[in-house]
Design an enzyme around this catalytic site. Sequence first.
Site, PDB file in Angstrom:
ATOM      1  N   ALA A 155      30.942  34.691  47.043  1.00 34.06           N
ATOM      2  CA  ALA A 155      30.677  35.508  45.978  1.00 34.06           C
ATOM      3  C   ALA A 155      31.346  35.255  44.663  1.00 34.06           C
ATOM      4  CB  ALA A 155      31.027  37.196  46.207  1.00 34.06           C
ATOM      5  N   LYS A 156      30.734  35.046  43.594  1.00 35.61           N
ATOM      6  CA  LYS A 156      31.333  34.722  42.359  1.00 35.61           C
ATOM      7  C   LYS A 156      31.693  35.946  41.769  1.00 35.61           C
ATOM      8  CE  LYS A 156      30.631  31.615  38.541  1.00 35.61           C
ATOM      9  NZ  LYS A 156      31.840  30.679  38.917  1.00 35.61           N
ATOM     10  N   ALA A 157      32.800  36.707  42.235  1.00 39.42           N
ATOM     11  CA  ALA A 157      33.049  37.745  41.510  1.00 39.42           C
ATOM     12  C   ALA A 157      34.312  37.804  40.894  1.00 39.42           C
ATOM     13  CB  ALA A 157      33.564  38.901  42.733  1.00 39.42           C
ATOM     14  N   TYR A 161      39.076  35.494  40.548  1.00 32.29           N
ATOM     15  CA  TYR A 161      39.514  34.546  39.491  1.00 32.29           C
ATOM     16  C   TYR A 161      40.942  35.129  39.054  1.00 32.29           C
ATOM     17  CZ  TYR A 161      35.324  32.076  39.405  1.00 32.29           C
ATOM     18  OH  TYR A 161      34.297  31.279  39.682  1.00 32.29           O
TER      19      TYR A 161
END
Length: 333
Positions: A155-157, A161
Amino acid sequence: MTTPFLWHNGHIKPWTEATVHVSTHALHYGSSVFEGERVYATPQGPAYFRLADHTRRLFESARVYEIEIGYTEDEINAACMEVIRANRMGSAYVRPIVFRGAGGLGVLPKPGAPVDVAIMAMEWGAYLGDAREHGADVCVSSWQRPAPNTVPSWAKAGGNYLSSQLIGLEARRGGYAEGIALGHNGLLSEGAGENVFVVKNGKLLTPPTSAGILAGITRDTVMTLAEDLGIKVEERDLPREALYTADEVFMTGTAAEITPVRSVDRKPVGTGRPGPVTRALQEAFFGLFDGSTDDRWGWLTPITGAVIHDREDQKAAIHGRTLQQEPAQEAVL
């Protein structure tokens, strides 16, 4: 870097009017998912690169965190087109983001809490400066990527980051352009914001998607182009020393595109210059946008009604220099 307009909750509006409240859930708890996308200048005009794939991953990321986007994939794709036309851009870096809005505090959002959706478009050249031509100096970070079944790496959450910030900050303190993280098992994972490839004896090696990495769309593009060029590709676990003994190393991502690595922990990679496999893949990749590589995969989506720049502007945009454009006076919808 900012542009006159962005898309926010269904409407094109001035950049300065797209604001959120300090009680926004995503600000406190990291409940956002997003994408990074590129619009390239092509001989036929501006075109998104793999727009549908990026939008599909945005929805998949939202599904993991049970965030209801409130729009269809087709509507988000149309909004991405609209924001480029509104800003009269010939090339761009585009950031769609979905986040839980101001609906009260608490780790779990309250029932019916709002979800905001925004799409920004910015001028953005090469992510790591001249490293795309000369190679980047990177380090292996002391920070590891989260173990499987802790934070979902697919998941690019936004919250993912925080790890990338620690890796990048450590690299910058050490005088490096970027950091590469190991996984919980001590094997290679990925860069702070990029996937990693190693070239050894003409073969292209990369950590598997189970190594705590984001399953990158540029990563998939490179693997497809490599096979098309007759370069054998293998996804497998790799130890840290694979970086030190590689013939070539490069990193990939929407922002980084294909960036060679010339040294790791101040140890030269190969000859210390971008190698032939990296160069061949760069040529094939950027050839998609100047027409020298046939887009047999249907990766380019033309933006109808957008500004078409002359050929020199197209070349400048493709090679990472920002375009000089007249300021948009009004939204062109």
